[in-house]
Design a protein around this motif. Structure first.
Motif, mmCIF file in Angstrom:
data_model
loop_
_atom_site.group_PDB
_atom_site.id
_atom_site.type_symbol
_atom_site.label_atom_id
_atom_site.label_comp_id
_atom_site.label_asym_id
_atom_site.label_seq_id
_atom_site.Cartn_x
_atom_site.Cartn_y
_atom_site.Cartn_z
ATOM 1 N N ARG A 18 0.831 -1.206 0.000
ATOM 2 C CA ARG A 18 0.000 0.000 0.000
ATOM 3 C C ARG A 18 0.866 1.257 0.000
ATOM 4 N N ALA A 19 1.936 1.243 0.771
ATOM 5 C CA ALA A 19 2.856 2.384 0.770
ATOM 6 C C ALA A 19 3.485 2.545 -0.603
ATOM 7 N N SER A 20 3.864 1.427 -1.204
ATOM 8 C CA SER A 20 4.463 1.459 -2.535
ATOM 9 C C SER A 20 3.506 2.081 -3.549
ATOM 10 N N ALA A 21 2.235 1.709 -3.472
ATOM 11 C CA ALA A 21 1.250 2.271 -4.396
ATOM 12 C C ALA A 21 1.119 3.775 -4.211
ATOM 13 N N ARG A 22 1.200 4.235 -2.984
ATOM 14 C CA ARG A 22 1.105 5.682 -2.706
ATOM 15 C C ARG A 22 2.359 6.429 -3.138
ATOM 16 N N LEU A 23 3.514 5.793 -2.959
ATOM 17 C CA LEU A 23 4.786 6.471 -3.183
ATOM 18 C C LEU A 23 5.407 6.180 -4.540
ATOM 19 N N GLY A 24 4.916 5.136 -5.211
ATOM 20 C CA GLY A 24 5.467 4.785 -6.515
ATOM 21 C C GLY A 24 6.780 4.049 -6.456
ATOM 22 N N SER A 25 7.146 3.519 -5.280
ATOM 23 C CA SER A 25 8.422 2.829 -5.140
ATOM 24 C C SER A 25 8.350 1.885 -3.951
ATOM 25 N N VAL A 26 9.074 0.778 -4.035
ATOM 26 C CA VAL A 26 9.155 -0.169 -2.927
ATOM 27 C C VAL A 26 10.581 -0.186 -2.407
ATOM 28 N N PRO A 27 10.767 0.029 -1.105
ATOM 29 C CA PRO A 27 12.118 -0.064 -0.560
ATOM 30 C C PRO A 27 12.540 -1.519 -0.448
ATOM 31 N N VAL A 28 13.645 -1.885 -1.082
ATOM 32 C CA VAL A 28 14.135 -3.266 -1.031
ATOM 33 C C VAL A 28 15.609 -3.375 -0.630
ATOM 34 N N PRO A 29 16.120 -2.449 0.177
ATOM 35 C CA PRO A 29 17.512 -2.608 0.607
ATOM 36 C C PRO A 29 17.603 -3.729 1.631
ATOM 37 N N PRO A 30 18.816 -4.091 2.039
ATOM 38 C CA PRO A 30 18.928 -5.041 3.132
ATOM 39 C C PRO A 30 18.100 -4.542 4.317
ATOM 40 N N GLY A 31 17.516 -5.483 5.015
ATOM 41 C CA GLY A 31 16.664 -5.097 6.128
ATOM 42 C C GLY A 31 16.712 -6.107 7.246
ATOM 43 N N THR A 32 16.310 -5.651 8.402
ATOM 44 C CA THR A 32 16.196 -6.503 9.574
ATOM 45 C C THR A 32 14.840 -6.252 10.200
ATOM 46 N N LEU A 33 14.116 -7.318 10.488
ATOM 47 C CA LEU A 33 12.839 -7.218 11.185
ATOM 48 C C LEU A 33 13.037 -7.817 12.567
ATOM 49 N N VAL A 34 12.711 -7.027 13.599
ATOM 50 C CA VAL A 34 12.930 -7.434 14.979
ATOM 51 C C VAL A 34 11.599 -7.424 15.719
ATOM 52 N N GLY A 35 11.256 -8.532 16.345
ATOM 53 C CA GLY A 35 10.080 -8.566 17.209
ATOM 54 C C GLY A 35 10.418 -7.949 18.553
ATOM 55 N N VAL A 36 9.528 -7.076 19.032
ATOM 56 C CA VAL A 36 9.746 -6.394 20.306
ATOM 57 C C VAL A 36 8.501 -6.530 21.176
ATOM 58 N N ALA A 37 8.667 -6.323 22.475
ATOM 59 C CA ALA A 37 7.543 -6.408 23.401
ATOM 60 C C ALA A 37 6.641 -5.181 23.298
ATOM 61 N N ALA A 38 7.237 -4.007 23.090
ATOM 62 C CA ALA A 38 6.463 -2.763 23.051
ATOM 63 C C ALA A 38 7.273 -1.683 22.362
ATOM 64 N N LEU A 39 6.576 -0.639 21.939
ATOM 65 C CA LEU A 39 7.217 0.551 21.374
ATOM 66 C C LEU A 39 6.897 1.746 22.279
ATOM 67 N N ASP A 40 7.033 2.953 21.742
ATOM 68 C CA ASP A 40 6.919 4.163 22.557
ATOM 69 C C ASP A 40 5.559 4.358 23.212
ATOM 70 N N VAL A 41 4.486 4.041 22.501
ATOM 71 C CA VAL A 41 3.139 4.129 23.062
ATOM 72 C C VAL A 41 2.390 2.845 22.699
ATOM 73 N N PRO A 42 1.416 2.445 23.514
ATOM 74 C CA PRO A 42 0.745 1.159 23.265
ATOM 75 C C PRO A 42 0.068 1.047 21.899
ATOM 76 N N GLU A 43 -0.340 2.169 21.294
ATOM 77 C CA GLU A 43 -1.029 2.124 20.003
ATOM 78 C C GLU A 43 -0.108 1.764 18.841
ATOM 79 N N HIS A 44 1.180 1.970 19.010
ATOM 80 C CA HIS A 44 2.106 1.728 17.903
ATOM 81 C C HIS A 44 2.500 0.259 17.832
ATOM 82 N N LEU A 45 2.293 -0.306 16.639
ATOM 83 C CA LEU A 45 2.593 -1.716 16.399
ATOM 84 C C LEU A 45 3.891 -1.921 15.643
ATOM 85 N N VAL A 46 4.390 -0.864 14.977
ATOM 86 C CA VAL A 46 5.572 -0.998 14.122
ATOM 87 C C VAL A 46 6.359 0.318 14.120
#
Length: 136
Positions: A98-126
Motif C-alpha cells: 500500500r505504501a508502494s502504491a502511494r509512493l510509486g516505489s518499494v524499498p528493497v535494501p537489506p533489512g532486519t525485522l525485529v520482534g519487540v515487546a512494546a514501542l513508545d506508546v501502546p497504540e504503535h505496532l511498528v
C-alpha cells in the motif's frame, strides 16, 4: 545512484529485500524510527498492522524527500514489530504494498525485522528506521 543492491551467489534470494547494498555516495542520512503518526502526531491505523506499516513507510518517504532522497537511496531498513510472529507477514507485506502504491516505489535494501515487546506508546505496532546514502 549512490546505492547498488546485490543478491550475492551463495546467499538466498529474499523477495522482500536484497542481501547487500553498496554505497558510493558522499552524504549519509540517518532517519529516526518512524511510527504511524500523521503530520499532526495522531496515530494512524490503531490496531491495524497493515495501515501502520503503510504510514511508517510513507513517513520514511517524507523524511527522504526532505533531504533530496528517494527509496532508491536507502542502504538499510530496520523494522521493529510488536509481538511479531510469522503469521503477521501477509499483513506486513500488505502495508508495504500500500505504501508502494502511494509512493510509486518499494524499498528493497537489506533489512532486519525485529520482534519487540512494546514501542513508545501502546497504540504503535511498528517502527521503521532507515539509513540512506545520497550523492551530494
Amino acid at each position: 545512484m549512490a546505492i547498488t543492491l546485490v543478491n550475492p551467489s551463495g546467499l538466498p534470494e529474499i523477495g522482500a529485500y536484497k542481501q547487500v547494498s553498496v554505497a558510493t555516495g558522499t552524504k549519509l542520512v540517518f532517519i529516526a524510527g518512524q511510527v504511524a503518526w500523521d503530520a499532526e502526531g495522531a496515530t494512524v491505523g490503531a490496531g491495524d498492522l497493515a495501515a501502520q506499516v503503510e504510514q511508517c513507510y510513507v513517513n520514511v518517504g517524507t523524511a527522504l524527500a526532505a533531504v533530496g532522497g528517494t527509496f532508491e537511496d536507502l542502504a538499510k531498513l530496520t523494522v521493529y514489530v510488536v509481538d511479531w510472529t510469522p503469521e503477521k507477514m501477509p499483513r506486513f507485506m500488505e502495508g508495504v504494498a500500500r505504501a508502494s502504491a502511494r509512493l510509486g516505489s518499494v524499498p528493497v535494501p537489506p533489512g532486519t525485522l525485529v520482534g519487540v515487546a512494546a514501542l513508545d506508546v501502546p497504540e504503535h505496532l511498528v517502527e521503521v528506521e532507515a539509513t540512506a546514502v545520497l550523492d551530494s
